[in-house]
Design a protein around this motif. Structure first.
Motif, PDB file in Angstrom:
ATOM      1  N   SER A  22       0.830  -1.204   0.000  1.00  0.00           N
ATOM      2  CA  SER A  22       0.000   0.000   0.000  1.00  0.00           C
ATOM      3  C   SER A  22       0.864   1.253   0.000  1.00  0.00           C
ATOM      4  O   SER A  22       0.635   2.197  -0.771  1.00  0.00           O
ATOM      5  N   ARG A  23       1.872   1.271   0.849  1.00  0.00           N
ATOM      6  CA  ARG A  23       2.755   2.436   0.939  1.00  0.00           C
ATOM      7  C   ARG A  23       3.547   2.628  -0.356  1.00  0.00           C
ATOM      8  O   ARG A  23       3.693   3.758  -0.845  1.00  0.00           O
ATOM      9  N   ALA A  24       4.052   1.534  -0.933  1.00  0.00           N
ATOM     10  CA  ALA A  24       4.851   1.634  -2.152  1.00  0.00           C
ATOM     11  C   ALA A  24       4.024   2.168  -3.315  1.00  0.00           C
ATOM     12  O   ALA A  24       4.500   3.000  -4.100  1.00  0.00           O
ATOM     13  N   PHE A  25       2.776   1.713  -3.435  1.00  0.00           N
ATOM     14  CA  PHE A  25       1.926   2.195  -4.526  1.00  0.00           C
ATOM     15  C   PHE A  25       1.571   3.664  -4.333  1.00  0.00           C
ATOM     16  O   PHE A  25       1.523   4.438  -5.292  1.00  0.00           O
ATOM     17  N   GLN A  26       1.344   4.065  -3.082  1.00  0.00           N
ATOM     18  CA  GLN A  26       1.064   5.477  -2.820  1.00  0.00           C
ATOM     19  C   GLN A  26       2.261   6.341  -3.185  1.00  0.00           C
ATOM     20  O   GLN A  26       2.113   7.397  -3.815  1.00  0.00           O
TER      21      GLN A  26
END
Length: 310
Positions: A22-26
């Motif tokens: 989730s953090r990487a895609f954001q």
């Protein structure tokens, strides 16, 4: 419209990967729904591991790519239902973990550390090791992981030769290729590190003939693939003293069966496939970057050549 990303890795790792993906895609600026239970026909990308739940890719009619969490793809590259692009995992965490494991065990054998660590008989027998520049180390496989290990060992002063099936050029490393190059790379080698992919061409690359090329008392270190070694030939070479020790992290059957001769052999160290584990944080960053690239019409990283097998 949000992209649908299916996590199809091992189910017990979903809780670990959920926040890092989730953090990487954001951070990549991508609007994405990341779940482990999406309907197949709605999936845009599959984050995949061979020991996960997806084996048949036929229902994933909308999927644009399969993004593997593993460096090795031999368990999936021949899957005839997988017709979309496939990438393998090469990331900072994987490379750094491999570099640390390989360097540690090369230094362990170079310095003869086992001799002192296992000395329980109060023997005072000073044995001074040669300098690193006097130790011939051969690295078979000069892909991303082999290259970083070869460069690190060379930076420590070791006399490093690298071999790959296709010719490579790496500063400070004698690089060889082809069948003749393999024989030259192994002739007189004192420590051999195996970092080749597993293909029909690399299976049993370490066999009775290639073992005999190495220096008497050489050491084998295998964090690459189990089938690179002819196990019977290695055991025979260990028994004869042609090979003084083998440190093995990967095997044809894993977990290594409890009755396998490697467990009890005094000249074998078994480690449980820990040399280069995929880390959730760093691998998630590579996954997100590959999705970003594909959505932007840029070439994806580490795309698998199906014909070559890696």
């Amino acid at each position: 419209m949000a992209l649908n990303i299916l996590f199809a890795g091992r189910p017990d790792r979903w809780d670990e990967y959920r926040p890092t993906l989730s953090r990487a895609f954001q951070e990549a600026g991508l609007d994405a729904v990341i779940r482990d239970d999406l309907p197949p026909a709605e999936v845009d990308y599959i984050v995949y591991a061979p020991n996960g739940p997806v084996q048949d890719f036929t229902p994933y009619t909308r999927a644009k790519a399969v993004l593997s969490l593993w460096a090795g793809v031999e368990k999936v590259v021949g899957n005839k239902t997988l017709t979309m692009p496939l990438t393998r995992m090469v990331d900072h965490g994987l490379a750094q973990g491999m570099r640390e494991w390989v360097t540690g065990h090369v230094l362990r054998h170079h310095l003869g550390m086992d001799r002192d660590i296992l000395n329980r008989e109060a023997r005072w027998e000073p044995v001074v090791p040669p300098l690193a520049e006097e130790r011939k180390v051969t690295v078979l496989g000069l892909g991303a992981l082999g290259r970083i290990c070869a460069e690190t060992l060379a930076s420590l002063g070791f006399d490093v030769t690298g071999w790959s099936r296709a010719q490579k050029q790496i500063d400070g490393i004698r690089c060889l290729a082809g069948e003749d190059g393999l024989q030259e790379a192994l002739t007189g080698a004192e420590i051999v590190v195996l970092l080749l992919p597993f293909t029909s061409e690399t299976e049993n690359v370490i066999n009775a003939q290639t073992l005999d090329l190495m220096a008497k008392g050489a050491v084998i270190i295998n964090p690459g693939r189990g089938p690179l070694i002819d196990d019977e030939a290695l055991l025979s070479a260990l028994d004869s003293g042609q090979i003084s020790h083998a440190t093995l992290d990967v095997f044809r059957v894993e977990p290594l069966p409890q009755d396998h001769p490697y467990w009890a052999h005094p000249r074998v160290t078994v480690t449980p496939h820990i040399a280069a584990e995929t880390r959730a944080r760093t691998s998630s960053e590579v996954i997100a970057e590959n999705v970003r690239r594909n959505e932007a019409g840029e070439p994806m990283l580490f795309l698998v050549d199906r014909d070559a097998g890696y």
